[in-house]
Design a protein around this motif. Structure first.
Motif, PDB file in Angstrom:
ATOM      1  N   ASP A  43      38.172  28.971  37.502  1.00 47.10           N
ATOM      2  CA  ASP A  43      39.405  29.713  37.281  1.00 47.10           C
ATOM      3  C   ASP A  43      39.465  30.983  38.118  1.00 47.10           C
ATOM      4  O   ASP A  43      40.463  31.690  38.106  1.00 47.10           O
ATOM      5  CB  ASP A  43      39.592  30.038  35.795  1.00 47.10           C
ATOM      6  CG  ASP A  43      38.447  30.831  35.202  1.00 47.10           C
ATOM      7  OD1 ASP A  43      37.368  30.929  35.837  1.00 47.10           O
ATOM      8  OD2 ASP A  43      38.618  31.355  34.087  1.00 47.10           O
ATOM      9  N   LYS A  44      38.419  31.269  38.933  1.00 44.37           N
ATOM     10  CA  LYS A  44      38.387  32.468  39.768  1.00 44.37           C
ATOM     11  C   LYS A  44      38.178  32.204  41.258  1.00 44.37           C
ATOM     12  O   LYS A  44      38.501  33.025  42.089  1.00 44.37           O
ATOM     13  CB  LYS A  44      37.289  33.399  39.286  1.00 44.37           C
ATOM     14  CG  LYS A  44      37.416  33.765  37.827  1.00 44.37           C
ATOM     15  CD  LYS A  44      36.837  35.096  37.526  1.00 44.37           C
ATOM     16  CE  LYS A  44      36.994  35.461  36.081  1.00 44.37           C
ATOM     17  NZ  LYS A  44      38.323  35.678  35.647  1.00 44.37           N
ATOM     18  N   ARG A  45      37.614  31.023  41.603  1.00 43.28           N
ATOM     19  CA  ARG A  45      37.274  30.758  43.005  1.00 43.28           C
ATOM     20  C   ARG A  45      36.962  29.287  43.257  1.00 43.28           C
ATOM     21  O   ARG A  45      36.840  28.496  42.323  1.00 43.28           O
ATOM     22  CB  ARG A  45      36.066  31.597  43.401  1.00 43.28           C
ATOM     23  CG  ARG A  45      34.833  31.247  42.563  1.00 43.28           C
ATOM     24  CD  ARG A  45      33.689  32.161  42.881  1.00 43.28           C
ATOM     25  NE  ARG A  45      32.724  32.170  41.798  1.00 43.28           N
ATOM     26  CZ  ARG A  45      31.477  32.484  41.951  1.00 43.28           C
ATOM     27  NH1 ARG A  45      31.018  32.817  43.138  1.00 43.28           N
ATOM     28  NH2 ARG A  45      30.655  32.486  40.936  1.00 43.28           N
ATOM     29  N   VAL A  46      36.801  28.979  44.541  1.00 45.69           N
ATOM     30  CA  VAL A  46      36.313  27.675  44.987  1.00 45.69           C
ATOM     31  C   VAL A  46      34.876  27.894  45.434  1.00 45.69           C
ATOM     32  O   VAL A  46      34.596  28.816  46.199  1.00 45.69           O
ATOM     33  CB  VAL A  46      37.118  27.138  46.194  1.00 45.69           C
ATOM     34  CG1 VAL A  46      36.563  25.807  46.654  1.00 45.69           C
ATOM     35  CG2 VAL A  46      38.582  27.045  45.895  1.00 45.69           C
ATOM     36  N   SER A  91      31.727  30.818  48.652  1.00 44.18           N
ATOM     37  CA  SER A  91      32.729  31.119  47.626  1.00 44.18           C
ATOM     38  C   SER A  91      34.015  31.585  48.285  1.00 44.18           C
ATOM     39  O   SER A  91      33.991  32.461  49.152  1.00 44.18           O
ATOM     40  CB  SER A  91      32.227  32.230  46.691  1.00 44.18           C
ATOM     41  OG  SER A  91      31.240  31.746  45.835  1.00 44.18           O
ATOM     42  N   LEU A  92      35.107  30.989  47.891  1.00 40.71           N
ATOM     43  CA  LEU A  92      36.437  31.399  48.338  1.00 40.71           C
ATOM     44  C   LEU A  92      37.147  31.960  47.111  1.00 40.71           C
ATOM     45  O   LEU A  92      37.552  31.213  46.222  1.00 40.71           O
ATOM     46  CB  LEU A  92      37.197  30.205  48.908  1.00 40.71           C
ATOM     47  CG  LEU A  92      36.495  29.433  50.028  1.00 40.71           C
ATOM     48  CD1 LEU A  92      37.286  28.191  50.394  1.00 40.71           C
ATOM     49  CD2 LEU A  92      36.299  30.322  51.230  1.00 40.71           C
ATOM     50  N   LEU A 134      25.593  30.682  39.624  1.00 37.69           N
ATOM     51  CA  LEU A 134      26.495  31.504  40.440  1.00 37.69           C
ATOM     52  C   LEU A 134      27.710  32.002  39.668  1.00 37.69           C
ATOM     53  O   LEU A 134      28.419  32.895  40.143  1.00 37.69           O
ATOM     54  CB  LEU A 134      26.986  30.705  41.655  1.00 37.69           C
ATOM     55  CG  LEU A 134      25.917  30.214  42.619  1.00 37.69           C
ATOM     56  CD1 LEU A 134      26.546  29.309  43.672  1.00 37.69           C
ATOM     57  CD2 LEU A 134      25.212  31.375  43.274  1.00 37.69           C
ATOM     58  N   LEU A 135      27.977  31.435  38.513  1.00 37.27           N
ATOM     59  CA  LEU A 135      29.169  31.801  37.755  1.00 37.27           C
ATOM     60  C   LEU A 135      29.011  33.171  37.102  1.00 37.27           C
ATOM     61  O   LEU A 135      27.933  33.518  36.620  1.00 37.27           O
ATOM     62  CB  LEU A 135      29.472  30.749  36.690  1.00 37.27           C
ATOM     63  CG  LEU A 135      29.689  29.321  37.187  1.00 37.27           C
ATOM     64  CD1 LEU A 135      29.952  28.391  36.018  1.00 37.27           C
ATOM     65  CD2 LEU A 135      30.823  29.263  38.182  1.00 37.27           C
ATOM     66  N   VAL A 136      30.093  33.942  37.100  1.00 34.16           N
ATOM     67  CA  VAL A 136      30.091  35.245  36.440  1.00 34.16           C
ATOM     68  C   VAL A 136      30.440  35.044  34.964  1.00 34.16           C
ATOM     69  O   VAL A 136      31.046  34.030  34.604  1.00 34.16           O
ATOM     70  CB  VAL A 136      31.073  36.229  37.119  1.00 34.16           C
ATOM     71  CG1 VAL A 136      30.664  36.493  38.560  1.00 34.16           C
ATOM     72  CG2 VAL A 136      32.487  35.728  37.056  1.00 34.16           C
TER      73      VAL A 136
END
Length: 123
Positions: A48-51, A68-69, A26-28
């Motif tokens: 570093d971008k979301r929960v 994802s938040l 799921l990570l970009v």
């Protein structure tokens, strides 16, 4: 796992078994994992971008719901660090259009690093 209507408290402890591999797909590109925490079968990964909240479902636990938040959708947040007698720390985030989510961490959590990541992505 996340209850936006009630601002539910999710009690989390540091993830020793590291389930980060489960969310790797799921990570970009360039997204970095800060830490992960468990709450019984469910778990939360802070990047570093979301929960990324993972709700493990079913008897076998093979079915999972990923929520994802994204930090840039946070309108306000609050960090409470651990003290001398109160070893728990807390994070409250307020998401535009969704409401409040509250996380409670057991001792030994790096809540400051999570707060820094949120602040870096909300401006």
């Amino acid at each position: 796992m996340i209850d936006f209507k009630n601002g539910a408290i999710i009690k989390l402890r540091m993830d020793k078994d590291s389930r980060i591999g489960d969310v790797a797909a799921l990570l970009v590109p360039g997204e970095r994992v800060i830490s992960s925490y468990t709450a019984l079968r469910d778990y939360v990964v802070f990047t570093d971008k979301r929960v990324i909240s993972v709700n493990v479902q079913g008897i076998t636990g093979k079915k999972k719901d990923y929520t994802s938040l994204i930090y840039n959708k946070i309108s306000a947040f609050s960090v409470e660090t651990a003290g001398v007698l109160d070893l728990d720390s807390e994070l409250e985030i307020y998401l535009s259009g969704l409401g409040k989510v509250r996380f409670e961490f057991t001792g030994g959590s790096d809540i400051v690093a999570i707060g820094q990541a949120i602040a870096a992505n909300t401006f």
